[in-house]
Design an enzyme around this catalytic site. Structure first.
Site, PDB file in Angstrom:
ATOM      1  N   LYS A  38      41.931  44.902  32.747  1.00 35.79           N
ATOM      2  CA  LYS A  38      42.063  43.872  33.790  1.00 35.79           C
ATOM      3  C   LYS A  38      41.341  42.589  33.373  1.00 35.79           C
ATOM      4  CE  LYS A  38      38.027  45.851  36.140  1.00 35.79           C
ATOM      5  NZ  LYS A  38      37.627  46.850  37.137  1.00 35.79           N
ATOM      6  N   ARG A 136      34.670  50.752  49.108  1.00 35.06           N
ATOM      7  CA  ARG A 136      35.557  49.643  48.747  1.00 35.06           C
ATOM      8  C   ARG A 136      36.971  50.144  49.055  1.00 35.06           C
ATOM      9  NH1 ARG A 136      34.786  47.368  42.722  1.00 35.06           N
ATOM     10  NH2 ARG A 136      36.359  48.935  42.305  1.00 35.06           N
ATOM     11  N   TYR A 264      23.195  14.885  31.558  1.00 37.89           N
ATOM     12  CA  TYR A 264      23.320  14.470  32.957  1.00 37.89           C
ATOM     13  C   TYR A 264      22.002  14.519  33.725  1.00 37.89           C
ATOM     14  CZ  TYR A 264      28.452  14.465  32.945  1.00 37.89           C
ATOM     15  OH  TYR A 264      29.772  14.180  32.711  1.00 37.89           O
ATOM     16  N   MET A 313      30.487  19.915  31.653  1.00 42.54           N
ATOM     17  CA  MET A 313      31.701  20.718  31.847  1.00 42.54           C
ATOM     18  C   MET A 313      32.308  21.144  30.516  1.00 42.54           C
ATOM     19  SD  MET A 313      35.226  19.908  33.931  1.00 42.54           S
ATOM     20  CE  MET A 313      34.418  19.600  35.472  1.00 42.54           C
TER      21      MET A 313
END
Ligand SMILES: *Cc1c(COP(=O)(O)O)cnc(C)c1O
Length: 368
Positions: A38, A136, A264, A313
């Site tokens: 997954k 769950r 930054y 980023m």
């Protein structure tokens, strides 16, 4: 055109093979293996990983959502695929791609039975999930009679497996709770076997269940993180090989003077002349912000270079004052499990999240 982005994640298929065989060796000869692929095979790369495991003889694949299973089918994966979080709106898509749903509640069961009748399916394989303490997805034990009543004589479906999931298989302080879960699940299976005529596969263990709970292996185990190199403790991780290496190159080097700020929000101020390298990986790529300001590091020419100032980023800045290096030189973000676990601990998370956070814009390179 080939993507020339220099930051790449190299996937070592021979290490994957080693991990598969090592973990398989902890189970009985006739125990089946379901490989959990997954979330892009834990952020690595699903199709080559699944092909390699198929060649190794894996019995089953597990994905979370239908589209992940479809991707495997489009890449010629033929082994059965269990969709762990199958959603009723996707049932048609599932059967079109020969994917097998986890049925985890009376609601999903009724929806699937309706659908199976409409489509006139014949003994379509479904997987029943039971709650044994994780709370769950899953049927509760007290829903068993109603569940059995609905499926017992239904020819549109067949129960391929019944399974549950352990809440704290990696935590040896939770052995008592885990044994209670195993006991609860065993009871459910006993009742199910009495009422269902066809035989079905039983499974409960994830990677650390395989390592810690021999009595929870049943007929099949579900291996995820272990395949990708991480056991539930340092000793087991040592036995596993590193599958993922994240690399980049130096984009630019600049020298800053005492009093200059770096990155930054002026989070770092140089106290003396320093050499700073800019690396093309940022928080959008999974190099998380908590690794900034000297907490995380990369390796350049064999030496550690710690982050300087905030993570951006698309890039990080690292201090290379002490390193003999130049623009274009290779950079290792991580090439071993220890570094990943260290990053995880700095980010107050687990190795799973560090791996799955590696963004899709980073090129995957397969090493055979
Ligand atoms: C993700 C998942 C696994 C794999 O767990 P690992 O700890 O990565 O081995 C197994 N079973 C289920 C139901 C899962 O969701």
């Amino acid at each position: 055109m080939e993507n020339k982005h220099v930051t790449e994640l190299e996937i070592d298929l021979s290490a994957l093979k080693h991990n598969y065989q090592y973990l398989k060796g902890k189970t009985a000869n006739n125990t089946k293996i379901l490989a959990v692929v997954k979330a892009f095979a834990y952020g690595l790369e699903p199709s080559n990983i699944a092909s390699e495991l198929e060649k190794e003889g894996v019995d089953y694949f597990g994905v979370a959502y239908a589209n992940e299973g479809i991707l495997l089918r489009e890449n010629s994966i033929t082994k059965p695929i269990l969709v762990l979080h199958a959603q009723p709106d996707n049932y048609k898509l599932l059967i079109d791609y020969n994917l097998e749903p986890n049925i985890y509640s009376l609601y999903t069961l009724n929806r699937f039975l309706e659908f199976a009748k409409e489509q006139n399916l014949k003994e379509y394989p479904i997987h029943l999930k039971f709650n044994s303490g994780l709370n769950r997805l899953g049927f509760n034990g007290d829903e068993l009679d109603e569940l059995i009543g609905l499926i017992q004589h239904n020819k549109n479906i067949k129960v391929a497996s019944a399974f549950s999931h352990i809440a704290a298989s990696e935590d040896l302080n939770e052995q008592e709770f885990t044994q209670k879960q195993i006991f609860t699940f065993n009871n459910i299976i006993t009742q199910l076997r009495l009422k269902l005529t066809n035989s079905f596969t039983v499974h409960m263990s994830n990677t650390s269940g395989v390592i810690n709970y021999q009595n929870a292996h049943f007929d099949m185990v579900r291996l995820g993180i272990g395949l990708y190199g991480f056991g539930n403790d340092a000793k087991e991780t040592d036995k596993l090989k590193n599958v993922a290496t994240l690399k980049s190159v130096i984009s630019q080097i600049r020298v800053v003077q005492k009093g200059d700020n770096v990155s930054y929000n002026r989070a770092f101020t140089a106290q003396k002349e320093e050499k700073i390298a800019i690396i093309p990986i940022g928080h959008a790529d999974g190099f998380s912000r908590p690794l900034g300001c000297g907490r995380g590091y990369v390796t350049i020419n064999g030496q550690k270079a710690y982050t300087s100032g905030n993570v951006c980023m698309d890039m990080i800045l690292v201090n290379v004052t002490h390193i003999n290096c130049k623009e274009g030189d290779p950079v290792i973000i991580f090439d071993n499990q220890k570094t990943v676990e260290q990053f995880a601990s700095i980010c107050n998370t687990i190795s799973y999240e560090i791996l799955t956070a590696i963004s899709q814009r980073i090129k995957r390179k397969i090493k055979h």
